[in-house]
Design a protein around this motif. Structure first.
Motif, short mmCIF file in Angstrom:
data_model
loop_
_atom_site.label_atom_id
_atom_site.label_comp_id
_atom_site.label_asym_id
_atom_site.label_seq_id
_atom_site.Cartn_x
_atom_site.Cartn_y
_atom_site.Cartn_z
N TYR A 1 0.74 -1.13 -0.01
CA TYR A 1 0.08 -0.01 0.03
C TYR A 1 0.82 1.51 0.05
O TYR A 1 0.43 2.31 -0.48
CB TYR A 1 -1.10 0.20 1.12
N ARG A 2 2.00 1.40 0.54
CA ARG A 2 2.71 2.45 1.07
C ARG A 2 4.16 2.30 0.33
O ARG A 2 4.73 3.69 0.07
CB ARG A 2 2.79 2.97 2.21
N GLY A 3 4.70 1.40 -0.19
CA GLY A 3 6.02 1.19 -0.61
C GLY A 3 6.72 0.54 0.46
O GLY A 3 6.53 0.38 1.54
N SER A 4 8.23 0.08 0.01
CA SER A 4 9.05 -0.71 0.69
C SER A 4 9.50 -0.18 2.09
O SER A 4 9.81 -0.83 3.08
CB SER A 4 10.27 -1.11 -0.06
N SER A 5 9.51 1.27 2.36
CA SER A 5 10.00 1.96 3.36
C SER A 5 8.77 1.97 4.48
O SER A 5 9.10 2.61 5.68
CB SER A 5 10.54 3.34 3.18
N ALA A 6 7.76 1.39 4.37
CA ALA A 6 6.50 1.73 5.21
C ALA A 6 6.73 0.90 6.47
O ALA A 6 7.28 -0.23 6.40
CB ALA A 6 5.06 1.27 4.59
N ASP A 7 6.06 1.41 7.59
CA ASP A 7 6.23 0.68 8.77
C ASP A 7 4.93 0.10 9.01
O ASP A 7 3.85 0.23 8.20
CB ASP A 7 6.23 1.56 10.06
N ASP A 8 4.88 -0.87 9.94
CA ASP A 8 3.64 -1.70 10.17
C ASP A 8 2.23 -0.92 10.49
O ASP A 8 1.31 -1.30 10.37
CB ASP A 8 3.73 -2.81 11.00
N SER A 9 2.52 0.05 11.19
CA SER A 9 1.53 1.18 11.39
C SER A 9 2.20 2.58 11.08
O SER A 9 3.39 2.78 11.51
CB SER A 9 1.24 0.93 13.04
N VAL A 10 1.30 3.45 10.90
CA VAL A 10 1.86 4.90 10.33
C VAL A 10 0.71 5.80 11.11
O VAL A 10 -0.60 5.82 11.17
CB VAL A 10 1.70 5.08 8.79
N THR A 11 1.36 6.77 11.89
CA THR A 11 0.62 7.71 12.37
C THR A 11 0.91 9.06 11.45
O THR A 11 2.17 9.49 11.28
CB THR A 11 0.97 8.04 13.69
N GLY A 12 -0.27 9.73 11.22
CA GLY A 12 0.05 11.13 10.48
C GLY A 12 -0.53 12.09 11.15
O GLY A 12 -1.90 12.07 11.78
N VAL A 13 0.06 13.43 11.23
CA VAL A 13 -0.67 14.47 11.69
C VAL A 13 -0.39 15.58 10.53
O VAL A 13 0.70 15.89 9.90
CB VAL A 13 0.29 15.01 12.91
N GLN A 14 -1.55 16.60 10.50
CA GLN A 14 -1.50 17.51 9.60
C GLN A 14 -2.46 18.84 9.77
O GLN A 14 -3.16 18.81 10.39
CB GLN A 14 -2.01 17.09 8.21
N VAL A 15 -1.60 20.08 9.75
CA VAL A 15 -2.26 21.35 10.10
C VAL A 15 -2.16 22.33 8.97
O VAL A 15 -1.21 22.23 8.08
CB VAL A 15 -1.73 21.85 11.31
N GLY A 16 -3.00 23.15 8.84
CA GLY A 16 -2.92 24.17 7.75
C GLY A 16 -3.84 25.01 7.37
O GLY A 16 -4.90 25.23 8.29
N ILE A 17 -4.07 25.90 6.45
CA ILE A 17 -5.09 26.67 6.18
C ILE A 17 -5.19 26.63 4.74
O ILE A 17 -4.49 26.40 3.68
CB ILE A 17 -4.65 28.21 6.37
N THR A 18 -6.65 26.96 4.40
CA THR A 18 -7.19 26.94 3.08
C THR A 18 -7.87 27.97 2.58
O THR A 18 -8.62 28.71 3.63
CB THR A 18 -8.17 25.81 2.82
N HIS A 19 -7.68 28.77 1.53
CA HIS A 19 -8.36 30.02 1.01
C HIS A 19 -8.91 29.66 -0.33
O HIS A 19 -8.48 29.21 -1.18
CB HIS A 19 -7.59 31.32 1.22
N LYS A 20 -10.25 30.09 -0.10
CA LYS A 20 -11.06 29.71 -1.85
C LYS A 20 -11.17 31.13 -2.30
O LYS A 20 -11.75 32.07 -1.72
CB LYS A 20 -12.30 28.97 -1.63
N PHE A 21 -11.12 31.37 -3.94
CA PHE A 21 -11.26 32.44 -4.52
C PHE A 21 -12.44 32.49 -5.56
O PHE A 21 -12.36 31.05 -5.92
CB PHE A 21 -10.27 33.61 -4.46
#
Length: 352
Positions: free
Chosen positions: A332-352
Motif C-alpha cells: 500500500y505505501r512502498g518498501s519503506s513503510a512501517d507496520d503502522s503509520v501515524t499522520g498529523v496535518q495542520v494548515g489553512i485553506t483559502h478559496k476565491f
C-alpha cells in the motif's frame, strides 16, 4: 431643426449604439476565474516533516455562452500546482480542459474531466479523500480522465445519472504493439467506461458507480453507499470492490494485481463555525499470486475545521493506519513503510 433638436437626435443615436453594443456583449462568453490556495505542515511515521497541501491547489477558468432555448456552450480550464514551491502538478492543465454543451436534457463535455466514481464516492469520506485523514484508496483510483466524453443528466426527482467513455492510447493496430510498454501484445489496451447513479433528497443521499479505466487490462471498480443527515450530524457508509489486473492507465502495475474490498464509515458534526470529521476505513486485500491468504488495513482518522470567514478555513487532523504486516504495508505505501503509520496535518485553506 433647432440646436436642441440636433443634440437630442445625437443623444438618441448614441443610446441606440450603446444598446446594440450591450446586446453584443451579452452574447459573449461569461467567464469566471476561481481557485484554491492551501498549505500547511505534515508529519508521518518514518518520514521527515514537510510542507504540503490538504485540498489540491488550483486556478481555473470556467465559462459559458447562452445559445438560446436552454442551451449553452461551456468550457473549463484548470491548472493544479504546488503552493509551497510553485511547481506545476501533473500535466499543464491537470485539473480540467474540456468543452461542451449543456441543455434541458443534460450536459455533454469532451476533453479532460473528473472520473465519475471518484467524484461521487469521495463525498462519503468526511475528509473528501484529501490529506492524512483520507480514507484508504483503491489501487485503481483515478481523479481525472483524458480523451473522454462525459454525460450528466438533469435532476430527475432527486436522481442524477452520469456516464463516461474514454479512448485508450492504442488508436491503431501498431501504435502500442511494440516498445517499453507493449499494451497491445499483453491485451491491456482497452477503452474506458463508467456509469454513475446518485440520489439526493434532503437529508438522505445514495450513490452507485461502476468503472473500467482505459488501458488497464480491463481492471474494474464498483462502489455504493449513502449518507443520512440529522440536526448538526451526518453519517455515511460506503463499500468499494476493486479487481486490479496489474495495469493502470497504460502503466504496468504488476505488483498491485489483486482483489480489494474497502469499507468506509464516516461522521461529520457541525459546531457553529467549526466542524468535526471522523472516519474508520477498512481494506481487505487478496494478493494471492504473492501472499498466502488475504491481509487487511485499518485506518482511524479524526479532524477539525474552523471557518475564519466564508472563504478561509483552518484545519487539523490526525490518523493512524494499522497494517496487518510488512507485506501489506509495502503493497500500500512502498518498501519503506512501517507496520503502522501515524499522520498529523495542520494548515489553512483559502478559496476565491
Amino acid at each position: 431643426m433647432s440646436i436642441y433638436g440636433v443634440i437630442m437626435k445625437k443623444n438618441l443615436l448614441a443610446l441606440a449604439l450603446l444598446g446594440s453594443i450591450s446586446g453584443l456583449a451579452c452574447a459573449q462568453s461569461n467567464v469566471t476565474i476561481y481557485g484554491i490556495v492551501d498549505t500547511g505542515f505534515i508529519k508521518e511515521t518514518g518520514s521527515d516533516g514537510r510542507m504540503g497541501e490538504n485540498i489540491n491547489n488550483r486556478i481555473g477558468f470556467r465559462g459559458s455562452e447562452d445559445l438560446g432555448s436552454g442551451y449553452k456552450a461551456t468550457f473549463q480550464l484548470e491548472k493544479r500546482f504546488n503552493l509551497n514551491d510553485g511547481t506545476i502538478s501533473g500535466v499543464d492543465w491537470e485539473g480540467a480542459s474540456n468543452l461542451g454543451i449543456s441543455s434541458p436534457f443534460g450536459a455533454v463535455r469532451l476533453g479532460r474531466l473528473n472520473e465519475l466514481p471518484t467524484e461521487t464516492f469521495r463525498t462519503l469520506d468526511p475528509f473528501n479523500q484529501f490529506g492524512v485523514g483520507s480514507m484508504l484508496l483503491s489501487s485503481q483510483r483515478s481523479t481525472r480522465l483524458s480523451n473522454t466524453v462525459r454525460y450528466d443528466s438533469p435532476n430527475l426527482s432527486g436522481f442524477k445519472l452520469g456516464a463516461t467513455y474514454s479512448l485508450g492510447k492504442n488508436t491503431n493496430s501498431d501504435s502500442i504493439a511494440t516498445g517499453d510498454i507493449p499494451m497491445k501484445n499483453q491485451g491491456a489496451d482497452n477503452d474506458g467506461y463508467a456509469i454513475s447513479v446518485k440520489y439526493d433528497n434532503g437529508g438522505v443521499s445514495a450513490l452507485a458507480n461502476w468503472s473500467r479505466l482505459a488501458d488497464s487490462n480491463d481492471s474494474s471498480v464498483w462502489n455504493l453507499g449513502g449518507a443520512y443527515s440529522f440536526g448538526p450530524a451526518k453519517i455515511s457508509l460506503g463499500y468499494e470492490k476493486t479487481h486490479d489486473k496489474g495495469w493502470k492507465l497504460g502503466s504496468v502495475k504488476s505488483g498491485k494485481r489483486s482483489s480489494q474490498d474497502n469499507w468506509l464509515l464516516g461522521l461529520v458534526y457541525q459546531l457553529g463555525a467549526g466542524r468535526i470529521n471522523a472516519s474508520f476505513s477498512y481494506m481487505d486485500i487478496d494478493h494471492s499470486s504473492k501472499w498466502n491468504g488475504s491481509k487487511d488495513i485499518k485506518k482511524y482518522s479524526l479532524g477539525y475545521e474552523h471557518k475564519l470567514s466564508k472563504r478561509t478555513t483552518l484545519y487539523g487532523m490526525v490518523s493512524w493506519s494499522d497494517f496487518e504486516n510488512g507485506q501489506v504495508a509495502d503493497f500500500y505505501r512502498g518498501s519503506s513503510a512501517d507496520d503502522s503509520v501515524t499522520g498529523v496535518q495542520v494548515g489553512i485553506t483559502h478559496k476565491f
